[in-house]
Design an enzyme around this catalytic site. Structure first.
Site, PDB file in Angstrom:
ATOM      1  CG  ASN A 194      -2.033   1.011   1.107  1.00  0.00           C
ATOM      2  OD1 ASN A 194      -2.612   1.186   0.017  1.00  0.00           O
ATOM      3  ND2 ASN A 194      -2.345   1.714   2.191  1.00  0.00           N
ATOM      4  CB  SER A 214      -6.475   2.508  15.538  1.00  0.00           C
ATOM      5  OG  SER A 214      -7.581   3.279  15.147  1.00  0.00           O
ATOM      6  CB  ALA A 215      -8.911   6.482  18.322  1.00  0.00           C
ATOM      7  CE1 TYR A 242      -6.535  -1.031  10.910  1.00  0.00           C
ATOM      8  CE2 TYR A 242      -8.249   0.404  11.810  1.00  0.00           C
ATOM      9  CZ  TYR A 242      -6.914   0.156  11.536  1.00  0.00           C
ATOM     10  OH  TYR A 242      -5.954   1.067  11.901  1.00  0.00           O
ATOM     11  CE  LYS A 252      -3.985  -1.235  13.599  1.00  0.00           C
ATOM     12  NZ  LYS A 252      -2.569  -1.391  13.270  1.00  0.00           N
ATOM     13  NE  ARG A 302     -14.595  10.411  13.557  1.00  0.00           N
ATOM     14  CZ  ARG A 302     -15.917  10.443  13.710  1.00  0.00           C
ATOM     15  NH1 ARG A 302     -16.479  11.354  14.493  1.00  0.00           N
ATOM     16  NH2 ARG A 302     -16.688   9.573  13.087  1.00  0.00           N
TER      17      ARG A 302
HETATM   18  P1  NAD Z   1      -0.110   2.869   5.144  1.00  0.00           P
HETATM   19  O1  NAD Z   1      -0.938   1.859   4.445  1.00  0.00           O
HETATM   20  O2  NAD Z   1       0.250   4.122   4.444  1.00  0.00           O
HETATM   21  O3  NAD Z   1       1.231   2.183   5.680  1.00  0.00           O
HETATM   22  C1  NAD Z   1       1.305   0.825   6.010  1.00  0.00           C
HETATM   23  C2  NAD Z   1       2.534   0.250   5.337  1.00  0.00           C
HETATM   24  O4  NAD Z   1       2.641  -1.145   5.648  1.00  0.00           O
HETATM   25  C3  NAD Z   1       2.468   0.341   3.798  1.00  0.00           C
HETATM   26  O5  NAD Z   1       3.676   0.887   3.316  1.00  0.00           O
HETATM   27  C4  NAD Z   1       2.294  -1.092   3.346  1.00  0.00           C
HETATM   28  O6  NAD Z   1       2.888  -1.332   2.081  1.00  0.00           O
HETATM   29  C5  NAD Z   1       2.979  -1.844   4.466  1.00  0.00           C
HETATM   30  N1  NAD Z   1       2.530  -3.231   4.651  1.00  0.00           N
HETATM   31  C6  NAD Z   1       1.271  -3.698   4.736  1.00  0.00           C
HETATM   32  N2  NAD Z   1       1.287  -5.032   4.900  1.00  0.00           N
HETATM   33  C7  NAD Z   1       2.601  -5.410   4.946  1.00  0.00           C
HETATM   34  C8  NAD Z   1       3.282  -6.648   5.096  1.00  0.00           C
HETATM   35  N3  NAD Z   1       2.615  -7.797   5.218  1.00  0.00           N
HETATM   36  N4  NAD Z   1       4.630  -6.649   5.108  1.00  0.00           N
HETATM   37  C9  NAD Z   1       5.329  -5.497   4.968  1.00  0.00           C
HETATM   38  N5  NAD Z   1       4.744  -4.303   4.804  1.00  0.00           N
HETATM   39  C10 NAD Z   1       3.392  -4.256   4.794  1.00  0.00           C
HETATM   40  O7  NAD Z   1      -0.865   3.204   6.515  1.00  0.00           O
HETATM   41  P2  NAD Z   1      -0.561   4.317   7.605  1.00  0.00           P
HETATM   42  O8  NAD Z   1      -1.691   5.294   7.569  1.00  0.00           O
HETATM   43  O9  NAD Z   1       0.821   4.806   7.490  1.00  0.00           O
HETATM   44  O10 NAD Z   1      -0.744   3.453   8.935  1.00  0.00           O
HETATM   45  C11 NAD Z   1       0.341   2.833   9.583  1.00  0.00           C
HETATM   46  C12 NAD Z   1      -0.181   2.032  10.767  1.00  0.00           C
HETATM   47  O11 NAD Z   1      -0.920   2.888  11.621  1.00  0.00           O
HETATM   48  C13 NAD Z   1      -1.139   0.899  10.371  1.00  0.00           C
HETATM   49  O12 NAD Z   1      -0.883  -0.206  11.223  1.00  0.00           O
HETATM   50  C14 NAD Z   1      -2.500   1.478  10.667  1.00  0.00           C
HETATM   51  O13 NAD Z   1      -3.444   0.479  11.001  1.00  0.00           O
HETATM   52  C15 NAD Z   1      -2.211   2.360  11.869  1.00  0.00           C
HETATM   53  N6  NAD Z   1      -3.179   3.472  12.008  1.00  0.00           N
HETATM   54  C16 NAD Z   1      -3.360   4.337  10.966  1.00  0.00           C
HETATM   55  C17 NAD Z   1      -4.301   5.374  11.112  1.00  0.00           C
HETATM   56  C18 NAD Z   1      -4.545   6.353   9.988  1.00  0.00           C
HETATM   57  O14 NAD Z   1      -5.544   7.058  10.040  1.00  0.00           O
HETATM   58  N7  NAD Z   1      -3.696   6.463   8.987  1.00  0.00           N
HETATM   59  C19 NAD Z   1      -5.025   5.505  12.305  1.00  0.00           C
HETATM   60  C20 NAD Z   1      -4.791   4.607  13.328  1.00  0.00           C
HETATM   61  C21 NAD Z   1      -3.857   3.588  13.185  1.00  0.00           C
HETATM   62  C1  UD1 Z   2     -12.149   6.159  10.090  1.00  0.00           C
HETATM   63  C2  UD1 Z   2     -12.410   4.707  10.459  1.00  0.00           C
HETATM   64  C3  UD1 Z   2     -11.611   4.375  11.708  1.00  0.00           C
HETATM   65  C4  UD1 Z   2     -10.122   4.624  11.452  1.00  0.00           C
HETATM   66  C5  UD1 Z   2      -9.946   6.093  11.044  1.00  0.00           C
HETATM   67  C6  UD1 Z   2      -8.520   6.421  10.694  1.00  0.00           C
HETATM   68  C7  UD1 Z   2     -14.682   4.174   9.675  1.00  0.00           C
HETATM   69  C8  UD1 Z   2     -16.076   3.903  10.090  1.00  0.00           C
HETATM   70  N1  UD1 Z   2     -13.844   4.535  10.685  1.00  0.00           N
HETATM   71  O1  UD1 Z   2     -12.487   6.941  11.191  1.00  0.00           O
HETATM   72  O2  UD1 Z   2     -11.787   3.018  12.072  1.00  0.00           O
HETATM   73  O3  UD1 Z   2      -9.372   4.371  12.636  1.00  0.00           O
HETATM   74  O4  UD1 Z   2     -10.756   6.343   9.872  1.00  0.00           O
HETATM   75  O5  UD1 Z   2      -8.105   5.739   9.543  1.00  0.00           O
HETATM   76  O6  UD1 Z   2     -14.325   4.073   8.509  1.00  0.00           O
HETATM   77  N2  UD1 Z   2     -16.492  12.084   6.414  1.00  0.00           N
HETATM   78  C9  UD1 Z   2     -17.346  12.683   5.509  1.00  0.00           C
HETATM   79  N3  UD1 Z   2     -17.145  12.452   4.173  1.00  0.00           N
HETATM   80  C10 UD1 Z   2     -16.123  11.658   3.710  1.00  0.00           C
HETATM   81  C11 UD1 Z   2     -15.254  11.061   4.659  1.00  0.00           C
HETATM   82  C12 UD1 Z   2     -15.484  11.287   6.001  1.00  0.00           C
HETATM   83  O7  UD1 Z   2     -18.268  13.393   5.887  1.00  0.00           O
HETATM   84  O8  UD1 Z   2     -15.993  11.481   2.469  1.00  0.00           O
HETATM   85  C13 UD1 Z   2     -16.691  12.375   7.854  1.00  0.00           C
HETATM   86  C14 UD1 Z   2     -16.963  11.139   8.704  1.00  0.00           C
HETATM   87  O9  UD1 Z   2     -18.337  10.871   8.776  1.00  0.00           O
HETATM   88  C15 UD1 Z   2     -16.360  11.575  10.059  1.00  0.00           C
HETATM   89  C16 UD1 Z   2     -15.201  12.495   9.672  1.00  0.00           C
HETATM   90  O10 UD1 Z   2     -15.486  12.925   8.335  1.00  0.00           O
HETATM   91  O11 UD1 Z   2     -17.297  12.330  10.789  1.00  0.00           O
HETATM   92  C17 UD1 Z   2     -13.854  11.807   9.679  1.00  0.00           C
HETATM   93  O12 UD1 Z   2     -13.920  10.630   8.883  1.00  0.00           O
HETATM   94  P1  UD1 Z   2     -12.635   9.725   8.587  1.00  0.00           P
HETATM   95  O13 UD1 Z   2     -11.534  10.576   8.094  1.00  0.00           O
HETATM   96  O14 UD1 Z   2     -13.071   8.595   7.725  1.00  0.00           O
HETATM   97  O15 UD1 Z   2     -12.172   9.184  10.025  1.00  0.00           O
HETATM   98  P2  UD1 Z   2     -13.019   8.402  11.147  1.00  0.00           P
HETATM   99  O16 UD1 Z   2     -14.451   8.364  10.856  1.00  0.00           O
HETATM  100  O17 UD1 Z   2     -12.631   8.974  12.459  1.00  0.00           O
END
Ligand code: NAD
Ligand code: UD1
Length: 360
Positions: A35, A124-125, A148, A152, A230
């Site tokens: 990804n 994650s939250a 998902y 976590k 959020r």
């Molecule tokens: P991302 O997808 O950009 O990064 C994840 C990376 O892991 C990617 O580079 C992907 O190629 C790599 N990957 C996936 N599966 C793999 C595997 N089997 N072996 C090696 N590499 C692998 O996502 P991100 O937003 O940078 O998130 C990073 C971490 O934080 C994730 O674990 C995600 O669940 C967690 N997280 C993200 C958010 C968010 O909103 N972005 C929120 C809460 C938690």
């Molecule tokens: C989502 C995920 C959550 C994950 C988080 C970070 C769901 C139900 N929850 O949370 O599990 O940890 O992303 O990756 O998918 N919104 C719009 N229009 C859009 C997109 C979002 O109105 O096109 C609103 C949503 O309803 C929310 C806010 O924007 O109120 C934020 O949304 P988003 O960025 O998807 O994050 P979370 O909902 O917090």
């Protein structure tokens, strides 16, 4: 000290690698690019002027992991690798359990074998499910509303068991709220494939004309303007939280869990208005149905991280929106497709030099 960063090419990983390199750590990145693009790491090298090893290896590949651990003297691991799309996890739960949970178990087995017992884990939250009280503190009830989130929660429990079995482990579990923004160089940022699920990446695509309008999922929530609230946190602040957690891991053993958020909540409409102000464009939107599974309000109590890690988020919502916009405006197609093709198939081990050249 050498830090192994799994998923280091991804959104949060790449920003954390920048901060680690800037702070003087040696970094080894492990990513299978499922990804992400190797281009993000070339850009990290450009930003920092530092070189580091990159392994194109999956955390599910035992031999690949063995190679990484046997070839390097690793002091700690920051574990980002995993899948994160909520909707996809509902459709393909086994894919999520396999990658996130089996992958983490294999990684921890290898850490155990090589006596590497310091780990920072991306949680994650989402583990708070539907929060009954805000702000959310770390001891709030936990639950999951989708596979998902369950991965976590399960991994958090696995890590607790691991420490119970061997109290030499030092594990930080970081529960992220809503990371947005990008490095202020505009060189690295969030590059989701396909149509973004999350709010800010969707807005940035509308702002550059790739998507027609934002759909706001519900304006009838019990919030200040009816739209969802959020806790958005700048990805660079989030990255800094990992360095602080790492310092704690070096100083003591145990399992510690921290919220990484700002403690402030912003509504969807407030984000839209702030984004418009920062980019100078109108963001057209329509109000649609609520998205199933969404909660009205979610924001953190970040005081534990402040007290125990001496970490708090510094960047305000304007800077978050401005930086998201700069990244998207400078990289309208995300990481450049052509350069990606050139980099594809360059073998398992790549070493980036200061000038950005790749060696084997
Ligand atoms: P991302 O997808 O950009 O990064 C994840 C990376 O892991 C990617 O580079 C992907 O190629 C790599 N990957 C996936 N599966 C793999 C595997 N089997 N072996 C090696 N590499 C692998 O996502 P991100 O937003 O940078 O998130 C990073 C971490 O934080 C994730 O674990 C995600 O669940 C967690 N997280 C993200 C958010 C968010 O909103 N972005 C929120 C809460 C938690
Ligand atoms: C989502 C995920 C959550 C994950 C988080 C970070 C769901 C139900 N929850 O949370 O599990 O940890 O992303 O990756 O998918 N919104 C719009 N229009 C859009 C997109 C979002 O109105 O096109 C609103 C949503 O309803 C929310 C806010 O924007 O109120 C934020 O949304 P988003 O960025 O998807 O994050 P979370 O909902 O917090």
């Amino acid at each position: 000290m050498a830090i192994l960063v799994t998923g280091g090419a991804g959104y949060i990983g790449s920003h954390t690698v920048v901060e680690l390199l800037t702070a003087g750590y040696e970094v080894i990145v492990l990513d299978n690019f499922s990804n992400s693009s190797p281009m993000s790491l070339k850009r990290v090298s450009e930003i920092t002027g530092r070189e580091f090893k990159i392994y194109n290896v999956s955390i599910l590949d035992r031999n690949g992991l063995e190679k990484v651990f046997s070839e390097n003297s690793i002091h700690a691991v920051i574990h980002f690798a995993g899948f994160k799309a909520v909707g996809e996890s509902v459709e393909a739960p086994l894919k999520y359990y396999q990658n996130n949970i089996s992958g983490t178990i294999l990684l921890c087995e290898m850490m155990q074998k090589y006596e590497v017992k310091r780990l920072v884990f991306s949680s994650s939250a989402t583990v708070y499910g539907v929060p009954k009280v805000v702000p959310i503190s770390e001891d709030s009830p936990l639950s999951a509303t989708n596979p998902y989130g369950r991965t976590k929660l399960m991994i958090e429990e696995i890590l607790e068991d691991l420490f119970r079995s061997d109290n030499r482990w030092s594990i930080s579990i970081l529960r992220y709220f809503n990371p947005i923004g990008a490095h202020d160089s505009g060189k690295i940022g969030e590059d989701p494939s396909g149509i973004p699920n999350n709010l800010v990446p969707y807005i940035t695509k509308v702002a550059v004309g790739k998507l027609r309008e934002l759909k706001i999922f519900g304006a009838d929530y019990p919030t200040k303007d009816g739209t969802g609230v959020r806790d958005y946190i700048h990805v660079v602040d989030l990255a800094m939280g990992h360095l602080k957690a790492l310092e704690k891991n070096f100083a003591s053993t145990g399992v510690s869990t921290y919220n990484l958020g700002t403690g402030k909540g912003y509504s969807v409409l407030e984000i839209v208005k702030t984004f418009e102000k920062m980019c100078g464009e109108k963001i057209p939107y329509t109000i649609t149905e609520r998205r199933p599974g969404d909660v009205a309000v979610c924001f953190s109590d970040p005081s534990k991280a402040k007290k125990e890690l001496n970490w708090s988020a510094k960047k305000e919502i304007e800077e978050m929106c401005a930086d998201s916009w700069r990244w998207q405006a400078k990289n309208q197609e995300g990481y450049d497709e052509e350069e990606n093709t050139i980099l594809a198939g360059t073998g398992n081990l790549r070493l980036i030099q200061n000038n950005g050249d790749f060696l084997y």
